[in-house]
Scaffold this active site. Structure first.
Site, mmCIF file in Angstrom:
data_model
loop_
_atom_site.group_PDB
_atom_site.id
_atom_site.type_symbol
_atom_site.label_atom_id
_atom_site.label_comp_id
_atom_site.label_asym_id
_atom_site.label_seq_id
_atom_site.Cartn_x
_atom_site.Cartn_y
_atom_site.Cartn_z
ATOM 1 N N GLU A 501 -18.408 -4.900 18.584
ATOM 2 C CA GLU A 501 -17.973 -6.443 18.985
ATOM 3 C C GLU A 501 -16.488 -6.496 18.382
ATOM 4 O O GLU A 501 -15.765 -7.361 18.237
ATOM 5 C CB GLU A 501 -18.653 -7.065 18.521
ATOM 6 C CG GLU A 501 -19.897 -7.617 19.400
ATOM 7 C CD GLU A 501 -20.434 -9.017 19.080
ATOM 8 O OE1 GLU A 501 -19.923 -9.900 18.363
ATOM 9 O OE2 GLU A 501 -21.579 -9.092 19.220
ATOM 10 N N GLY A 502 -15.753 -4.991 18.728
ATOM 11 C CA GLY A 502 -14.380 -5.100 18.173
ATOM 12 C C GLY A 502 -14.362 -4.382 16.651
ATOM 13 O O GLY A 502 -14.897 -5.093 15.812
#
Length: 824
Positions: A501-502
C-alpha cells in the site's frame, strides 16, 4: 530611553498583535495609540515621528485596495505563478480527493483543540460489539497459525467456510445488499483482533474490506452492478482481489502499462462494444483464490467507438476469473506468511463496457476513483494490523518477562530488558491511539488523505519496532518456530506491512508532507486555485485576499515560534487538566514551528521542494508526530483521563516531541539555503534543543505496567485476542500472570530455605516433598509451586521436529522421482 521607547512600543505591540493574530487595522490603531502616548509622556519626538512613519508606510498601502492591488499584489501574483510548482492532473486529483480534519489545525500554528476534543468518543454499536464478542472471538479460537503457515500454507477449509458464512468479507457492505453494514471503527476492531492472533487471517479478511471491488462498487457502481455483485461479495460467493501493481508500475501507479482497446467482441453470445485487455499484475493479495478481479488499466479508443477521445485514461473494470484469456499465476511466498498472493496476467481479454466499474460514464476516471477510496482502505487495514500485533506483543511480553527468570530474577527486572519493555509499552499505546483515530475519522464521514498516510507509515513502522523488542526479550523462545511460538511469524510479517500500500520510504519522503503542505495549509491551496482562475480580475482579487492572509499567518507563526521557544512553551492558553496542559502547550509550539518551516521552505524553494525529499521527510515527521500526540491526548480524554495510563501517555508523548525536535534539527542543519537555516534555528531554538527522550525513571514505570495486572494494562489489551486456549499460547501465558505473582513470595521463601539447607540435589518434586516435611511450605503452597512450575514450563518451552517433518512436499517429490528413475 526616550529615543528607544517609540520603537520598543512599535515592536512589542506588533509582536502581541501577531501572536494573537489581530487584523491589520487593529494593529495600526493600537500602534498609533501607543505612539501618541509616547509623544504625550515625553518620548523623543523625532524617534516617535520615525516610528509613526514606519507604521504609515506599512498600513496605508496595505489598507487601500486602489494602491495595494496594482502596486503590490499584481507583481507578487506574477512572481507566484513563476515559482508555483507544476501540478500534474494526477496530483491535482489526489489533492482534491481528500478532506481535511483536525490535521489542518496542526498546520495552523494555533490549533483549535476544541475541534479535536469535541469529536464524539469512538464507540461500537451493540450489534458491532456482539459480532466482536461472537463470530470474531470464535474465528480467533479456531485459528491455528502454525497449521496455517506451516502445514496447509493456507487457511484451513473450515476457516474459509466460517469466514464466508459469517460475512467477514462484507463488513462494510450495506445491509440492503446482504452485508453487515458496519462502521469503519468496527472494521478496525475486527482486523485488530484478528491480527493479534494471525496476520494471514487478518490480511485475508482485511483486503476485501479495503480498496477493492466492493468499496469501489459502493461508491461508483451502477445499480445493476451493485445488485448483482455486492450480495455475492458479502456472503463469499465471490472472492475479490484488485490488480493495480505490476512489474513496471509499483508506487508510480499512474504509469501502469496495462491497457485496454475499445472494440467489438462476443459476450454471453451477443456482439457488443467492449474492451480488449492486456495486463501483467503481481503482488495481488487473494489473486490465487479470487473469483472476481478488479483491474486498473489505461483505456484507449483508437476507432472512436465511444467518443472523440482516443486516450481515455485510467479505468477500472470487473473481470471474472474464468474469462477467456485470464491467467492466474502461481502463488508468491511473502516472507513465509502464507496469505494468498500472486500474479495475474491477461492477453486480449474481452469484457463488455458494462463490466467497467460505474459503466461507460466512469471510463477514464479510474485514478480519481482510486484516490478517493484509497484513503479509506489505507486508514484501516494496515494501521489496525499494526495495532493488533503491537498490543498483543506488549501484553504477552510483559507477562513473559515476569514469568521468565534468570539469576533468580524475572528478566523484566533487568534494566536492559526494562528499556525494551518501556519502548514496547509506549509504542503500543501510540499505535493503538493512532489507528483508532484514523478509523474514527472515516467513521465520521471524512476521507482522511493525510492522516491515512501518517497512520499507514507510523503504525507499521512502530509495529516493526515493537516486534524487534519482543523478539529480543523472548530470545530463543521467539526464534524457534512451532505451535508454541507466537512471536516469530509476526516478526516475519512486519516487513510486508512496511512494503505494501505504498512503500514506507516513499510514503514518508513524498506523501505525508507533500500532501499535507498543500491540502492542510490554511492558505496555500487557496492561493494556488486563485492564481489559476481564468478571469484575471477575479484571480487578482482572490489572490490578494489569500496572499495577505498568508503573510499575516507567517508573521504570526514566526512570533509564536520565537515566544514558545523563549519560554519553553510554559505560557499560553491551552486545554486539558493540570497534568496534560503542558502537553497541549508544547504541541502549540511545534504547530507554529511546522507552519513557519513549511512557509519558508515553499517560499524559498518553490517547485524544487518536491525534489528535496530529505527535507520533506523530516517536515513530514514533525506533522506525523503532532498528529500522533494529538491522537494520544484524545484517547486519554475519551477514556476519562485515567491516572493509571499517565506513564504510558507520558512515555509516548516525550518520545514524540523528542522525535519532533530531532526532525526539526535535521531540517534546519541541512536547509538548502544555509543562512536561512541559521536564522530559523535562532528563532525556533533560542536556547537550543531541549526535548529529551523518555527518562529511565519514566521507562521503569511504563515497563512495570506490563508486568503486573492493572487497569492500564487491561485498557491496552482491549481489542486483542487474549482468551487462553489450545491455539493461543500467547493468551495462555498472559492468563498466568496473576497466579505467577501470587506464587512469587512462596517461591522466594522456598528457594531461600532450600539454599540454606544441606539437602543434596534432588528433582523438583522431591525438593517440594522435602519442603513440606521440613515445614518450609504448606501442602497448599506446594500445589501453588507445582502449578507455577507448569505455567513456567509452558511459557518457556519451544518445539522440536524430526527432519522429515520440516521437509517440503517438493523435496519428497524430488526424491521419489529420483528413486523411480533409479529403479528403472
Amino acid at each position: 530611553m526616550s529615543i528607544v521607547l517609540p520603537f520598543l512600543a512599535f515592536l512589542v505591540i506588533g509582536a502581541i498583535a501577531a501572536y494573537h493574530r489581530l487584523r491589520l487595522p487593529v494593529w495600526a490603531a493600537l500602534t498609533a495609540t501607543a505612539l501618541v502616548a509616547c509623544w504625550l509622556f515625553g518620548a523623543n519626538q523625532i524617534a516617535t515621528l520615525i516610528a509613526a512613519g514606519i507604521v504609515a508606510l506599512i498600513s496605508v498601502p496595505l489598507l487601500i485596495p486602489q494602491i495595494r492591488l496594482p502596486l503590490i499584489t499584481k507583481p507578487l501574483l506574477g512572481f507566484y505563478t513563476k515559482i508555483l510548482p507544476p501540478l500534474s492532473e494526477t496530483e491535482r486529483t489526489a489533492l482534491e480527493a481528500g478532506t481535511v480534519g483536525f490535521e489542518g489545525e496542526l498546520f495552523s500554528g494555533k490549533p483549535d483543540w476544541n475541534q479535536l476534543l469535541s469529536q464524539p468518543k469512538p464507540e461500537l454499536t451493540a450489534e458491532e460489539q456482539a459480532y466482536l464478542d461472537g463470530p470474531v472471538e470464535e474465528l480467533c479460537k479456531m485459528t491455528n497459525d502454525w497449521e496455517i503457515t506451516h502445514v496447509y500454507a493456507d487457511l484451513q477449509p473450515e476457516l474459509w467456510d466460517y469466514i464466508k458464512k459469517n460475512k467477514f468479507f462484507g463488513l462494510n457492505i450495506p445491509k440492503e445488499y446482504g452485508g453487515l453494514g458496519f462502521s469503519a471503527l468496527a472494521n478496525h476492531k475486527v482486523i485488530q483482533k484478528l491480527a493479534s492472533v494471525s496476520s494471514v487471517v487478518s490480511s485475508t479478511v482485511g483486503v476485501p474490506n479495503s480498496l477493492g471491488p466492493a468499496e469501489l462498487l459502493m461508491h461508483y457502481g451502477t445499480q445493476e452492478q451493485k445488485d448483482h455483485y455486492l450480495p455475492r461479495l458479502a456472503d463469499g460467493r465471490e472472492v475479490p482481489c484488485f490488480g493495480l501493481t505490476g512489474p513496471w508500475a509499483g508506487s508510480d501507479a499512474t504509469s501502469i502499462p496495462d491497457y485496454g482497446i475499445v472494440t467489438m467482441g462476443e459476450w454471453n453470445g451477443a456482439r457488443v462494444v467492449g474492451v480488449k485487455l492486456t495486463f501483467d499484475k503481481r503482488y495481488i493479495t487473494l489473486a490465487p483464490v479470487a473469483t472476481l478481479i478488479g483491474l486498473a488499466f489505461r483505456m484507449y479508443d483508437p476507432d472512436g467507438l465511444i467518443g472523440d477521445k482516443r486516450d481515455i485514461g485510467i479505468t477500472l473494470a470487473l473481470v471474472p476469473h474464468d474469462t477467456a484469456g485470464v491467467e492466474v499465476g502461481r502463488r508468491h511466498f511473502p516472507l513465509n506468511c502464507t496469505f494468498q498472493n500472486g500474479p495475474i496476467h491477461g492477453k486480449e481479454v474481452f469484457i463488455p463496457l458494462s463490466q467497467l466499474i460505474g459503466g461507460e460514464a466512469y471510463a477514464g476516471k479510474g485514478w480519481q476513483m482510486l484516490v478517493e477510496c484509497l484513503s479509506i482502505g489505507r486508514s484501516i487495514t494496515l494501521p489496525s494490523s499494526g495495532s493488533g500485533g503491537a498490543k498483543m506483543g506488549a501484553i504477552v511480553t510483559g507477562a513473559y518477562a515476569r514469568i521468565r527468570k534468570q539469576f533468580g530474577l524475572s528478566v523484566g527486572r533487568f534494566e536492559g530488558v526494562e528499556e525494551a519493555l518501556a519502548r514496547i509499552a509506549g509504542r503500543a499505546y501510540a499505535v493503538s491511539a493512532l489507528s483508532q483515530a484514523t478509523a474514527a475519522a472515516v467513521a465520521r464521514g471524512e476521507n482522511p488523505a493525510v492522516p491515512s498516510t501518517i497512520a499507514k507509515y507510523h503504525c507499521t513502522d512502530m509495529a516493526r519496532d515493537v516486534a524487534k523488542d519482543v523478539m529480543d526479550i523472548h530470545g530463543g523462545k521467539g526464534i524457534i518456530l512451532g505451535p508454541k511460538n507466537y512471536a516469530g511469524r509476526n516478526w516475519q510479517a512486519v516487513p510486508i506491512m512496511i512494503t505494501v500500500e505504498g512503500a514506507n520510504i516513499m510514503t514518508r519522503s513524498l506523501m505525508i508532507f507533500g500532501q499535507g503542505a498543500i491540502l492542510c495549509h490554511p492558505w496555500v491551496l487557496k492561493e494556488m486555485k486563485a492564481a489559476m482562475l481564468p478571469d484575471k480580475a477575479q484571480a487578482l482579487r482572490e489572490f490578494d485576499k489569500n496572499l495577505f492572509g498568508h503573510i499575516g499567518f507567517a508573521i504570526s507563526n514566526a512570533v509564536r515560534s520565537w515566544w514558545y521557544g523563549l519560554t519553553g512553551a510554559r505560557l499560553g492558553a491551552a486545554p486539558g487538566d493540570t497534568y496534560t496542559r503542558r502537553y497541549y502547550r508544547k504541541l502549540n509550539r511545534y504547530s507554529a514551528t511546522l507552519a513557519l518551516m513549511a512557509d519558508t521552505s515553499m517560499l524559498l524553494l518553490g517547485g524544487k521542494l518536491k525534489f528535496k525529499e530529505s527535507l520533506s521527510g523530516r517536515l513530514g515527521d514533525v506533522l506525523s508526530q503532532l498528529y500522533i500526540a494529538s491522537a494520544m491526548l484524545k484517547r486519554y480524554e475519551d477514556q476519562g483521563r485515567p491516572v493509571g495510563d499517565q506513564p504510558l501517555l507520558a512515555w509516548a508523548f516525550h518520545d514524540a516531541v523528542h522525535k519532533i525536535e530531532l526532525a526539526l534539527s535535521g531540517a534546519l542543519r541541512n536547509f538548502p539555503i544555509r543562512p536561512v537555516g541559521y536564522l530559523l534555528w535562532a528563532l525556533i531554538f533560542p536556547w537550543g534543543r531541549r526535548a529529551q527522550a523518555p527518562s529511565d525513571r519514566l521507562g521503569h514505570r511504563a515497563a512495570a505496567l506490563l508486568m503486573s495486572p492493572n487497569d492500564a494494562r487491561d485498557r491496552l489489551a482491549e481489542g486483542v485476542f487474549t482468551t487462553p486456549c489450545a491455539n493461543n499460547p500467547a493468551g495462555r501465558i498472559n492468563s498466568y500472570l496473576q497466579k505467577v505473582i501470587l506464587a512469587e513470595p512462596v517461591e522466594r521463601k522456598f528457594l531461600k530455605a532450600l539454599k540454606n539447607s544441606d539437602i543434596e540435589a534432588l528433582n523438583f518434586a522431591s525438593q517440594l516433598e522435602e519442603g513440606v516435611r521440613e515445614g518450609w511450605i504448606t501442602a497448599e503452597e506446594r500445589k501453588q509451586l507445582e502449578e507455577l512450575r507448569e505455567m513456567t514450563i509452558d511459557a518457556i518451552s519451544v518445539d522440536d521436529f524430526d527432519t522429515e517433518e520440516l521437509r517440503s512436499a517438493g523435496y519428497r517429490n524430488l526424491h521419489d522421482h529420483r528413486d523411480t528413475r533409479a529403479a528403472a
